[in-house]
Design an enzyme around this catalytic site. Structure first.
Site, PDB file in Angstrom:
ATOM      1  N   GLU A   1       0.858  -1.198   0.000  1.00  0.00           N
ATOM      2  CA  GLU A   1       0.000   0.000   0.000  1.00  0.00           C
ATOM      3  C   GLU A   1       0.891   1.244   0.000  1.00  0.00           C
ATOM      4  O   GLU A   1       2.095   1.134   0.260  1.00  0.00           O
ATOM      5  CB  GLU A   1      -0.885  -0.008   1.260  1.00  0.00           C
TER       6      GLU A   1
ATOM      7  N   GLY B   1       5.025  -1.266   2.895  1.00  0.00           N
ATOM      8  CA  GLY B   1       5.701  -2.190   1.970  1.00  0.00           C
ATOM      9  C   GLY B   1       6.350  -3.295   2.765  1.00  0.00           C
ATOM     10  O   GLY B   1       5.752  -4.348   3.020  1.00  0.00           O
TER      11      GLY B   1
ATOM     12  N   ARG C   1      35.978  -5.895 -28.713  1.00  0.00           N
ATOM     13  CA  ARG C   1      36.476  -4.522 -28.514  1.00  0.00           C
ATOM     14  C   ARG C   1      37.973  -4.562 -28.202  1.00  0.00           C
ATOM     15  O   ARG C   1      38.422  -5.354 -27.361  1.00  0.00           O
ATOM     16  CB  ARG C   1      35.725  -3.891 -27.337  1.00  0.00           C
TER      17      ARG C   1
ATOM     18  N   ILE D   1      32.019  -2.820 -18.666  1.00  0.00           N
ATOM     19  CA  ILE D   1      32.798  -3.506 -19.707  1.00  0.00           C
ATOM     20  C   ILE D   1      32.462  -2.936 -21.084  1.00  0.00           C
ATOM     21  O   ILE D   1      33.335  -2.822 -21.948  1.00  0.00           O
ATOM     22  CB  ILE D   1      32.549  -5.040 -19.636  1.00  0.00           C
TER      23      ILE D   1
ATOM     24  N   GLU E   1       9.456  -8.085  -3.422  1.00  0.00           N
ATOM     25  CA  GLU E   1       9.457  -9.419  -2.776  1.00  0.00           C
ATOM     26  C   GLU E   1      10.486  -9.503  -1.646  1.00  0.00           C
ATOM     27  O   GLU E   1      11.212 -10.481  -1.502  1.00  0.00           O
ATOM     28  CB  GLU E   1       9.667 -10.518  -3.822  1.00  0.00           C
TER      29      GLU E   1
END
Ligand SMILES: Cc1cc2nc3c(=O)[nH]c(=O)nc-3n(C[C@H](O)[C@H](O)[C@H](O)COP(=O)(O)OP(=O)(O)OC[C@H]3O[C@@H](n4cnc5c(N)ncnc54)[C@H](O)[C@@H]3O)c2cc1C
Length: 397
Positions: free
Chosen positions: A127, A131, A270, A339, A365
């Site tokens: 709500e 939480g 790269r 990276i 969660e």
């Protein structure tokens, strides 16, 4: 101890991987940029049996085990988080809640259409003012003869504007001796008068997903829609989270793999200072950490899934798997952007989406802090699992 996957596991993994690679990967960027949920993908998941993957065939599901559920989540999130979120709320938090706590009539009425993917389900606990502190919810369900009248606001609800069924938690006893005891769970249907929903805009991640609010204004819900006993809502909410968190853990493991694969590919194409960047030890360090964390996260969710298959309580193991995998996926996504250098900072590459999506899973969660507290509680002996009136059924072959 057997670490191998069965032919059914391999088949499920392959099926979900092909779906995700062929039907989701080519268009996910478009949906993410448009902040739009891909409803066609949900229909396809229903057709493929993914939305009821671990629900017994007699309740409309595919009848696979809980490891298959984890594998499906890992493969989905390897491509995009938003469809794994659908699995978490529809299967993990809602359908498995009905399987565990529902009466036979409730399973016939809601579980079967959910498992077939004819009705989508959401889980409405959070709500605006509550939480992590679940017992602080203020939505109310007042009994009036054979019905309850529900009033309240739910916030940050995945699939709020898409789902047909909502598993709603509301306070039935505002004077209970402990705030945990006065909560009950209800199946609320979108068609019911007084239910309105809307989307939350401006999210950091899961932009190809629906996250929204639900307003419940004098919603009249028959007593038959109450899941479990009156006052059992807190226990039900927590047991549903044992299943939702499992899907988040497996999904985040897939996200680590996505980061690893993208980083390895980029590190080999790269070049700087006359060699491919994968030859630099500091790049290798980041890649090694991803490879390590992928293996750890995978073992942790597999163990939780094995416990679920046996019908054994797994609150501690699932919490650990979720906490580790989500934090590791955020670290992996951050390193994957690093990276990729400046290219990783644009949506030309997928890694920036991985980073935005990874953060959410460290919040929903159970935040990482809540999982840390749970783990400390078990380690110190402050927290013990008491048997539930009904446990999640073990996998039946
Ligand atoms: C993308 C997304 C999807 C979501 N989907 C759903 C859904 O489908 N259904 C649903 O019900 N909810 C959903 N949520 C809500 C989610 O579960 C909550 O956001 C979460 O539980 C945290 O609650 P909160 O945001 O109110 O943070 P708060 O509880 O206010 O916490 C704020 C901060 O304080 C920390 N904190 C809180 N208590 C303690 C403590 N005791 N010790 C130390 N630190 C503490 C937290 O870790 C956090 O860092 C979703 C959220 C997001 C972002």
């Amino acid at each position: 101890m057997d670490f191998s996957l069965t032919p059914e596991h391999e088949m499920t993994r392959q099926m979900v991987r092909e779906f995700a690679e062929r039907e989701v990967a080519p268009i996910i960027k478009e949906y993410d940029r448009a902040h739009k949920i891909n409803l066609d993908a949900l229909s396809r998941m229903a057709e493929l049996g993914i939305l009821g993957i671990c629900i017994p065939a007699r309740y409309g599901g595919a009848g696979m085990d809980y490891i298959c559920l984890g594998l499906a989540c890992e493969e989905l999130e390897r491509v995009d988080t938003s469809l794994r979120v659908v699995m978490s709320v529809h299967v993990g938090l809602s359908s498995l809640g009905l399987l565990q706590w529902g009466t036979e009539e409730q399973k016939q009425r809601w579980l079967i259409p959910q498992a077939r993917g004819e009705r989508y389900a959401a889980y409405a606990l959070t709500e605006p003012g509550a939480g992590s502190d679940v017992a602080a919810i203020v939505a109310t369900a007042r009994r009036d003869g054979d019905v309850y009248v529900i009033n309240g606001e739910k916030m940050w609800i995945s699939l709020a504007t898409v789902a047909h069924d909502f598993l709603v938690f509301a306070r039935t006893d505002t004077r209970a001796d402990s705030p945990h005891r006065g909560i009950s769970a209800f199946v609320v249907e979108r068609e019911m008068a007084g239910v309105t929903t809307g989307d939350i805009h401006g999210k950091l991640g899961v932009r190809a997903g629906s996250t929204g609010w639900i307003s419940l204004a004098d919603v009249v819900v028959p007593v038959e829609n109450r899941l479990g006993e009156e006052g059992a809502g807190f226990k039900i909410a927590m047991s549903c989270l044992d299943n939702g968190r499992y899907t988040v853990a497996a999904g985040a493991t897939g996200l680590i793999r996505a980061c690893l694969e993208a980083s390895v590919e980029y590190a080999q194409e790269r070049h700087t200072f006359g060699r491919e960047i994968g030859q630099h030890q500091l790049i290798q360090q980041m890649i090694a950490r991803m490879a390590r964390d992928y293996e750890i996260a995978r073992l942790l969710w597999l163990r939780a899934g094995w416990l679920k298959n046996q019908g054994k309580r797994n609150t501690r193991e699932t919490s650990l798997a979720k906490w580790f995998a989500t934090e590791a996926s955020f670290a992996a996504a951050s390193d994957a952007v690093q990276i990729h250098g400046a290219y990783g900072y644009s949506d030309e590459y997928d890694v920036e989406r991985y980073l935005r999506n990874a953060k959410g899973a460290c919040i929903y969660e159970g935040t990482s802090q809540i999982h840390e507290l749970i783990q400390a509680g078990y380690a110190l002996g402050y927290r013990k699992d008491r048997p539930l009136p009904c446990e999640l059924p073990p996998y039946e072959e």
